[in-house]
Design an enzyme around this catalytic site. Structure first.
Site, PDB file in Angstrom:
ATOM      1  N   ASP A 259     -25.911  -3.474  -0.489  1.00  0.00           N
ATOM      2  CA  ASP A 259     -27.253  -2.948  -0.444  1.00  0.00           C
ATOM      3  C   ASP A 259     -27.407  -1.600  -0.137  1.00  0.00           C
ATOM      4  O   ASP A 259     -28.284  -0.998  -0.573  1.00  0.00           O
ATOM      5  CB  ASP A 259     -28.033  -3.922   0.649  1.00  0.00           C
ATOM      6  CG  ASP A 259     -28.563  -5.252   0.345  1.00  0.00           C
ATOM      7  OD1 ASP A 259     -28.096  -5.765  -0.803  1.00  0.00           O
ATOM      8  OD2 ASP A 259     -28.858  -5.817   1.172  1.00  0.00           O
TER       9      ASP A 259
ATOM     10  N   HIS B 149      -9.517   0.624  -4.816  1.00  0.00           N
ATOM     11  CA  HIS B 149      -8.320  -0.154  -4.072  1.00  0.00           C
ATOM     12  C   HIS B 149      -7.114   0.249  -4.539  1.00  0.00           C
ATOM     13  O   HIS B 149      -7.035   0.215  -5.962  1.00  0.00           O
ATOM     14  CB  HIS B 149      -8.688  -1.669  -4.580  1.00  0.00           C
ATOM     15  CG  HIS B 149      -9.919  -2.315  -4.196  1.00  0.00           C
ATOM     16  ND1 HIS B 149     -10.194  -2.553  -2.896  1.00  0.00           N
ATOM     17  CD2 HIS B 149     -11.135  -2.671  -5.195  1.00  0.00           C
ATOM     18  CE1 HIS B 149     -11.433  -3.254  -3.080  1.00  0.00           C
ATOM     19  NE2 HIS B 149     -12.162  -3.138  -4.201  1.00  0.00           N
TER      20      HIS B 149
ATOM     21  N   TYR C 100       0.986  -1.257   0.080  1.00  0.00           N
ATOM     22  CA  TYR C 100      -0.109   0.012  -0.122  1.00  0.00           C
ATOM     23  C   TYR C 100       0.841   1.288  -0.111  1.00  0.00           C
ATOM     24  O   TYR C 100       0.200   2.411  -0.020  1.00  0.00           O
ATOM     25  CB  TYR C 100      -0.926  -0.124   1.378  1.00  0.00           C
ATOM     26  CG  TYR C 100      -1.865  -1.245   1.162  1.00  0.00           C
ATOM     27  CD1 TYR C 100      -2.855  -1.356   0.210  1.00  0.00           C
ATOM     28  CD2 TYR C 100      -1.856  -2.275   2.131  1.00  0.00           C
ATOM     29  CE1 TYR C 100      -3.608  -2.550   0.162  1.00  0.00           C
ATOM     30  CE2 TYR C 100      -2.748  -3.454   2.047  1.00  0.00           C
ATOM     31  CZ  TYR C 100      -3.618  -3.526   1.191  1.00  0.00           C
ATOM     32  OH  TYR C 100      -4.312  -4.632   1.219  1.00  0.00           O
TER      33      TYR C 100
ATOM     34  N   ASN D 240     -13.446   3.024  -0.772  1.00  0.00           N
ATOM     35  CA  ASN D 240     -12.505   1.859  -0.581  1.00  0.00           C
ATOM     36  C   ASN D 240     -12.832   1.099   0.570  1.00  0.00           C
ATOM     37  O   ASN D 240     -12.675   1.601   1.809  1.00  0.00           O
ATOM     38  CB  ASN D 240     -10.910   2.221  -0.535  1.00  0.00           C
ATOM     39  CG  ASN D 240     -10.113   1.086  -0.312  1.00  0.00           C
ATOM     40  OD1 ASN D 240     -10.569   0.220  -0.162  1.00  0.00           O
ATOM     41  ND2 ASN D 240      -8.727   1.510  -0.531  1.00  0.00           N
TER      42      ASN D 240
ATOM     43  N   ARG E 117      -9.347 -11.871  -2.667  1.00  0.00           N
ATOM     44  CA  ARG E 117      -9.681 -10.486  -3.035  1.00  0.00           C
ATOM     45  C   ARG E 117     -10.061 -10.249  -4.617  1.00  0.00           C
ATOM     46  O   ARG E 117     -10.324  -9.260  -4.937  1.00  0.00           O
ATOM     47  CB  ARG E 117      -8.255  -9.989  -3.181  1.00  0.00           C
ATOM     48  CG  ARG E 117      -7.861  -9.846  -1.714  1.00  0.00           C
ATOM     49  CD  ARG E 117      -6.515  -8.935  -1.593  1.00  0.00           C
ATOM     50  NE  ARG E 117      -5.562  -9.406  -0.391  1.00  0.00           N
ATOM     51  CZ  ARG E 117      -5.695  -9.107   0.797  1.00  0.00           C
ATOM     52  NH1 ARG E 117      -6.822  -8.232   0.953  1.00  0.00           N
ATOM     53  NH2 ARG E 117      -5.100  -9.528   1.653  1.00  0.00           N
TER      54      ARG E 117
ATOM     55  N   SER F  71      -4.345  -1.528  -4.266  1.00  0.00           N
ATOM     56  CA  SER F  71      -3.609  -2.415  -4.827  1.00  0.00           C
ATOM     57  C   SER F  71      -4.303  -3.115  -6.058  1.00  0.00           C
ATOM     58  O   SER F  71      -5.294  -2.806  -5.980  1.00  0.00           O
ATOM     59  CB  SER F  71      -3.377  -3.574  -3.761  1.00  0.00           C
ATOM     60  OG  SER F  71      -4.613  -4.081  -3.269  1.00  0.00           O
TER      61      SER F  71
HETATM   62  C1  DQA Z   1      -7.825  -2.680  -0.268  1.00  0.00           C
HETATM   63  C2  DQA Z   1      -7.808  -4.365  -0.894  1.00  0.00           C
HETATM   64  C3  DQA Z   1      -8.459  -4.903  -0.067  1.00  0.00           C
HETATM   65  O1  DQA Z   1      -8.412  -6.441  -0.440  1.00  0.00           O
HETATM   66  C4  DQA Z   1      -7.831  -5.212   1.241  1.00  0.00           C
HETATM   67  O2  DQA Z   1      -8.388  -5.898   2.323  1.00  0.00           O
HETATM   68  C5  DQA Z   1      -7.643  -3.672   2.018  1.00  0.00           C
HETATM   69  C6  DQA Z   1      -7.266  -2.605   1.039  1.00  0.00           C
HETATM   70  C7  DQA Z   1      -7.002  -1.862  -1.370  1.00  0.00           C
HETATM   71  O3  DQA Z   1      -6.910  -0.465  -1.164  1.00  0.00           O
HETATM   72  O4  DQA Z   1      -6.018  -2.174  -2.171  1.00  0.00           O
HETATM   73  O5  DQA Z   1      -7.838  -3.568   3.019  1.00  0.00           O
HETATM   74  O6  DQA Z   1      -9.139  -2.184  -0.476  1.00  0.00           O
END
Ligand code: DQA
Length: 147
Positions: A88, A101, A22, A75, A112, A103
C-alpha cells in the site's frame, strides 16, 4: 538522477548469512559497488536499511513527501512475500519503485514465488546477486529516460 536504495529485513546480515544464496559481500560492500556504478553514470544514490516494517513504510512516505528522488530500488526481503502495508505504501507514493532480490526467488521455496509488491512496482529484478541492484538501476534509469 537521484535514487534511493532501500533494503529490508535481514539484509543487514548480507555477507554473513546463507552465503551460498546471497554471496560473501557485505551490504556495505555491495552499496559501495552500486554507488561507484551510479557515479560513473552521473547518478547519485542514497541507502537505507531497516528490519522494521513500519520504518520501511516511513522511508517510502518520506521519499515521496520530501521529494528529491527520481526512483527507488526496494529489496524488502521476506516482507516482499506478505506485507500488504509495504504494498500500500508503494501504491500510495508517486515515485517509481523497482522490486529487487539478489537470489532467484522463483527457483527457491514456493512461498518466495509470490510477491505482494510486484503488482504495484515499475519492474522486478531477481537472481543476479548484487548485480540485481545494478540491473534495476540501469532499467529504471532507461525507463525514466523513455528509452
Ligand atoms: C531476498 C529474497 C527473499 O525471499 C528473502 O526473504 C530475503 C532476500 C533476496 O534478496 O533474494 O531476505 O529478498
Amino acid at each position: 538522477m537521484n535514487f534511493l536504495i532501500i533494503n529490508g529485513v535481514n539484509l543487514n546480515l548480507t555477507g554473513k548469512r546463507e552465503k551460498d544464496v546471497y554471496g560473501g559481500a557485505s551490504l556495505e560492500e555491495i552499496n559501495e559497488k552500486i554507488a561507484a556504478f551510479a557515479a560513473k553514470n552521473g547518478n547519485k544514490v542514497d541507502f537505507y536499511q531497516s528490519n522494521i516494517e513500519g520504518e520501511l513504510v516511513d522511508k517510502l512516505h518520506e521519499a515521496y513527501l520530501k521529494g528529491g528522488y527520481d526512483g527507488i530500488l526496494l529489496n524488502a526481503g521476506a516482507y516482499s512475500h506478505y506485507s500488504y502495508a509495504l504494498r500500500d505504501a508503494i501504491a500510495a507514493i508517486d515515485v517509481p519503485v523497482v522490486e529487487v532480490h539478489m537470489s532467484n526467488v522463483h527457483a527457491r521455496e514456493s512461498f518466495r514465488h509470490t510477491s505482494v509488491l510486484s503488482e504495484v512496482c515499475k519492474g522486478v529484478v531477481c537472481g543476479f546477486g548484487a548485480g540485481s541492484y545494478i540491473a534495476a538501476l540501469v532499467g529504471l534509469q532507461d525507463a525514466l529516460n523513455d528509452l
